[in-house]
Scaffold this motif. Sequence first.
Motif, PDB file in Angstrom:
ATOM      1  N   GLY A 245       0.823  -1.216   0.000  1.00 30.55           N
ATOM      2  CA  GLY A 245       0.000   0.000   0.000  1.00 30.55           C
ATOM      3  C   GLY A 245       0.851   1.258   0.000  1.00 30.55           C
ATOM      4  N   LEU A 246       2.122   1.136   0.414  1.00 32.35           N
ATOM      5  CA  LEU A 246       3.034   2.283   0.326  1.00 32.35           C
ATOM      6  C   LEU A 246       3.687   2.279  -1.051  1.00 32.35           C
ATOM      7  N   VAL A 247       4.041   3.461  -1.534  1.00 33.94           N
ATOM      8  CA  VAL A 247       4.776   3.526  -2.807  1.00 33.94           C
ATOM      9  C   VAL A 247       6.248   3.261  -2.495  1.00 33.94           C
ATOM     10  N   VAL A 248       6.806   2.271  -3.184  1.00 28.83           N
ATOM     11  CA  VAL A 248       8.171   1.821  -2.899  1.00 28.83           C
ATOM     12  C   VAL A 248       9.077   2.170  -4.076  1.00 28.83           C
ATOM     13  N   GLY A 249      10.243   2.735  -3.804  1.00 28.79           N
ATOM     14  CA  GLY A 249      11.195   3.076  -4.860  1.00 28.79           C
ATOM     15  C   GLY A 249      12.028   1.863  -5.258  1.00 28.79           C
ATOM     16  N   ALA A 250      12.938   2.073  -6.220  1.00 28.14           N
ATOM     17  CA  ALA A 250      13.747   0.959  -6.741  1.00 28.14           C
ATOM     18  C   ALA A 250      14.596   0.329  -5.641  1.00 28.14           C
ATOM     19  N   ASP A 251      14.953   1.097  -4.624  1.00 28.89           N
ATOM     20  CA  ASP A 251      15.798   0.561  -3.541  1.00 28.89           C
ATOM     21  C   ASP A 251      14.980  -0.052  -2.406  1.00 28.89           C
ATOM     22  N   GLY A 252      13.668  -0.102  -2.553  1.00 27.51           N
ATOM     23  CA  GLY A 252      12.820  -0.716  -1.520  1.00 27.51           C
ATOM     24  C   GLY A 252      12.341   0.257  -0.457  1.00 27.51           C
ATOM     25  N   TYR A 253      12.907   1.485  -0.455  1.00 26.37           N
ATOM     26  CA  TYR A 253      12.484   2.482   0.536  1.00 26.37           C
ATOM     27  C   TYR A 253      11.250   3.235   0.029  1.00 26.37           C
ATOM     28  N   CYS A 254      10.663   4.051   0.912  1.00 26.83           N
ATOM     29  CA  CYS A 254       9.372   4.682   0.618  1.00 26.83           C
ATOM     30  C   CYS A 254       9.521   6.199   0.573  1.00 26.83           C
ATOM     31  N   PRO A 255       9.752   6.767  -0.601  1.00 22.73           N
ATOM     32  CA  PRO A 255       9.955   8.219  -0.679  1.00 22.73           C
ATOM     33  C   PRO A 255       8.712   8.987  -0.249  1.00 22.73           C
ATOM     34  N   PRO A 256       8.835   9.867   0.743  1.00 26.94           N
ATOM     35  CA  PRO A 256       7.651  10.548   1.296  1.00 26.94           C
ATOM     36  C   PRO A 256       6.840  11.292   0.251  1.00 26.94           C
ATOM     37  N   LYS A 257       7.520  11.928  -0.711  1.00 24.96           N
ATOM     38  CA  LYS A 257       6.781  12.777  -1.659  1.00 24.96           C
ATOM     39  C   LYS A 257       5.909  11.979  -2.619  1.00 24.96           C
ATOM     40  N   GLU A 258       6.149  10.677  -2.706  1.00 25.36           N
ATOM     41  CA  GLU A 258       5.387   9.885  -3.690  1.00 25.36           C
ATOM     42  C   GLU A 258       4.196   9.153  -3.091  1.00 25.36           C
ATOM     43  N   GLN A 259       3.950   9.362  -1.818  1.00 21.90           N
ATOM     44  CA  GLN A 259       2.865   8.614  -1.166  1.00 21.90           C
ATOM     45  C   GLN A 259       1.521   9.301  -1.405  1.00 21.90           C
ATOM     46  N   HIS A 260       0.459   8.581  -1.095  1.00 21.90           N
ATOM     47  CA  HIS A 260      -0.896   9.148  -1.100  1.00 21.90           C
ATOM     48  C   HIS A 260      -0.895  10.382  -0.184  1.00 21.90           C
ATOM     49  N   PRO A 261      -1.683  11.424  -0.526  1.00 20.42           N
ATOM     50  CA  PRO A 261      -1.641  12.639   0.303  1.00 20.42           C
ATOM     51  C   PRO A 261      -1.969  12.410   1.785  1.00 20.42           C
ATOM     52  N   ARG A 262      -2.687  11.359   2.092  1.00 27.56           N
ATOM     53  CA  ARG A 262      -3.005  11.104   3.514  1.00 27.56           C
ATOM     54  C   ARG A 262      -2.005  10.156   4.174  1.00 27.56           C
ATOM     55  N   VAL A 263      -0.962   9.768   3.461  1.00 24.36           N
ATOM     56  CA  VAL A 263       0.019   8.826   4.010  1.00 24.36           C
ATOM     57  C   VAL A 263       1.388   9.504   4.102  1.00 24.36           C
ATOM     58  N   LEU A 264       1.909   9.573   5.313  1.00 23.92           N
ATOM     59  CA  LEU A 264       3.220  10.205   5.520  1.00 23.92           C
ATOM     60  C   LEU A 264       4.221   9.131   5.926  1.00 23.92           C
ATOM     61  N   VAL A 265       5.477   9.356   5.573  1.00 24.51           N
ATOM     62  CA  VAL A 265       6.517   8.380   5.919  1.00 24.51           C
ATOM     63  C   VAL A 265       7.558   9.086   6.772  1.00 24.51           C
ATOM     64  N   ALA A 266       8.003   8.425   7.835  1.00 20.80           N
ATOM     65  CA  ALA A 266       8.987   9.057   8.728  1.00 20.80           C
ATOM     66  C   ALA A 266      10.047   8.052   9.160  1.00 20.80           C
ATOM     67  N   GLY A 267      11.230   8.568   9.456  1.00 21.14           N
ATOM     68  CA  GLY A 267      12.290   7.737  10.039  1.00 21.14           C
ATOM     69  C   GLY A 267      13.047   6.916   9.011  1.00 21.14           C
ATOM     70  N   ASP A 268      13.610   5.811   9.460  1.00 19.04           N
ATOM     71  CA  ASP A 268      14.491   4.993   8.613  1.00 19.04           C
ATOM     72  C   ASP A 268      13.810   4.499   7.339  1.00 19.04           C
ATOM     73  N   LEU A 269      12.502   4.373   7.367  1.00 18.21           N
ATOM     74  CA  LEU A 269      11.760   3.875   6.195  1.00 18.21           C
ATOM     75  C   LEU A 269      11.879   4.810   4.986  1.00 18.21           C
ATOM     76  N   LYS A 270      12.274   6.060   5.213  1.00 20.65           N
ATOM     77  CA  LYS A 270      12.346   7.039   4.118  1.00 20.65           C
ATOM     78  C   LYS A 270      13.476   6.739   3.126  1.00 20.65           C
ATOM     79  N   GLY A 271      14.608   6.282   3.622  1.00 21.30           N
ATOM     80  CA  GLY A 271      15.734   6.077   2.705  1.00 21.30           C
ATOM     81  C   GLY A 271      16.914   5.468   3.422  1.00 21.30           C
ATOM     82  N   ALA A 272      17.877   4.981   2.630  1.00 20.01           N
ATOM     83  CA  ALA A 272      19.008   4.235   3.192  1.00 20.01           C
ATOM     84  C   ALA A 272      19.974   5.128   3.950  1.00 20.01           C
ATOM     85  N   ARG A 273      19.984   6.394   3.648  1.00 17.14           N
ATOM     86  CA  ARG A 273      20.900   7.292   4.354  1.00 17.14           C
ATOM     87  C   ARG A 273      20.151   8.011   5.469  1.00 17.14           C
TER      88      ARG A 273
END
Length: 300
Positions: A245-273
């Motif tokens: 249900g989350l939008v996942v990038g090529a690296d498996g992480y979940c870029p916040p800007k690409e999610q549904h407007p009501r879905v926010l992503v925070a912390g390590d899930l955002k990216g590898a760095r």
Amino acid sequence: MTAPDSDLLIIGAGPAGVAAAVMASSLRMATVVVEAEGVASKLRSIGALENVPGGWSSGLALAEALQADLDRHQELGRVEVVSGRAVRVVGRDDRAEVVLEDGRVLAASAVVAATGVSTLEAADVAWVEAPECGRLAPLWRAAAGELEGRRIVVLGADRPLGTWLRAHPDAKVRFDVLFPEGDRYKTEEVDADLRVRLDLVERVTVARIPAGFRITAWHPAGGAHNFVVDTVLTNMGSKPAALPGLVVGADGYCPPKEQHPRVLVAGDLKGARMQRIAVAMGDGSRAALAPYYQAQAVPG
Ligand SMILES: Cc1cc2nc3c(=O)[nH]c(=O)nc-3n(C[C@H](O)[C@H](O)[C@H](O)COP(=O)(O)OP(=O)(O)OC[C@H]3O[C@@H](n4cnc5c(N)ncnc54)[C@H](O)[C@@H]3O)c2cc1C
């Protein structure tokens, strides 16, 4: 159409999720936190911290403080903590939903996904073959007393190696660390520790034998080296705990800007760095403020 059950649903009660809950509660948002393994479960196994403002030097002490924060906001009646594993996030026009493993569906005006990362296992990486070994134990959860006097191979030179050694300065251990080229830049913080022998490898095979494990290490210059050890620990990094249900990038992480407007992503899930506690807390706080300002129609 019925109103959502709460203002904010948060998945994961690590530093990001707890910071989101505390911020949301302070804004009088009705908040529900879903946590599968216990509040700040990861922090409880981190023996040494040196970059978290506030003088925190142990993960356990910080975990207990975060637990106390959540308890206080629960007592105020603004936060509810639900034990369970989320298996899906759904963004809709008028709400966001979280489906739990037991079939329950929770709804809120917005969802913060803060599920962090989980440990990479041998089957997840191309440079290790350990077909008959099952799940090898991760270094970062290992107790010093269990390792002393053993012949140990550590697969990978990810940051938890330095953390473990700093947390156990008197542990009489000897780690043979086999690491791929991609980990080379992380070895600087441990190469002066006499308890570590660093060995750059191209690939490694691990086989279980009655005496422990047979290791075959292939080196980039050619040639292989065979030896037997009692214990093999993994330290190869982590993989994002992304939910369906989350939008996942090529690296498996979940870029916040690409999610549904009501879905926010925070912390390590955002990216590898940027995977740090202080960053996760800042992210969690921001993630709670975004729907608050949106509801107030105040520019953020
Ligand atoms: C050994 C080690 C040492 C570290 N040392 C440091 C350090 O010194 N300094 C530093 O700044 N950072 C350090 N870190 C990194 C730091 O721990 C992370 O950056 C931080 O915990 C990220 O917070 P988070 O809230 O994003 O994720 P997490 O802390 O991973 O929290 C995620 C939470 O979500 C829960 N969860 C996951 N999936 C689900 C699901 N489907 N349903 C419900 N709940 C779910 C998990 O149980 C967990 O409680 C270290 C990490 C490790 C492993």
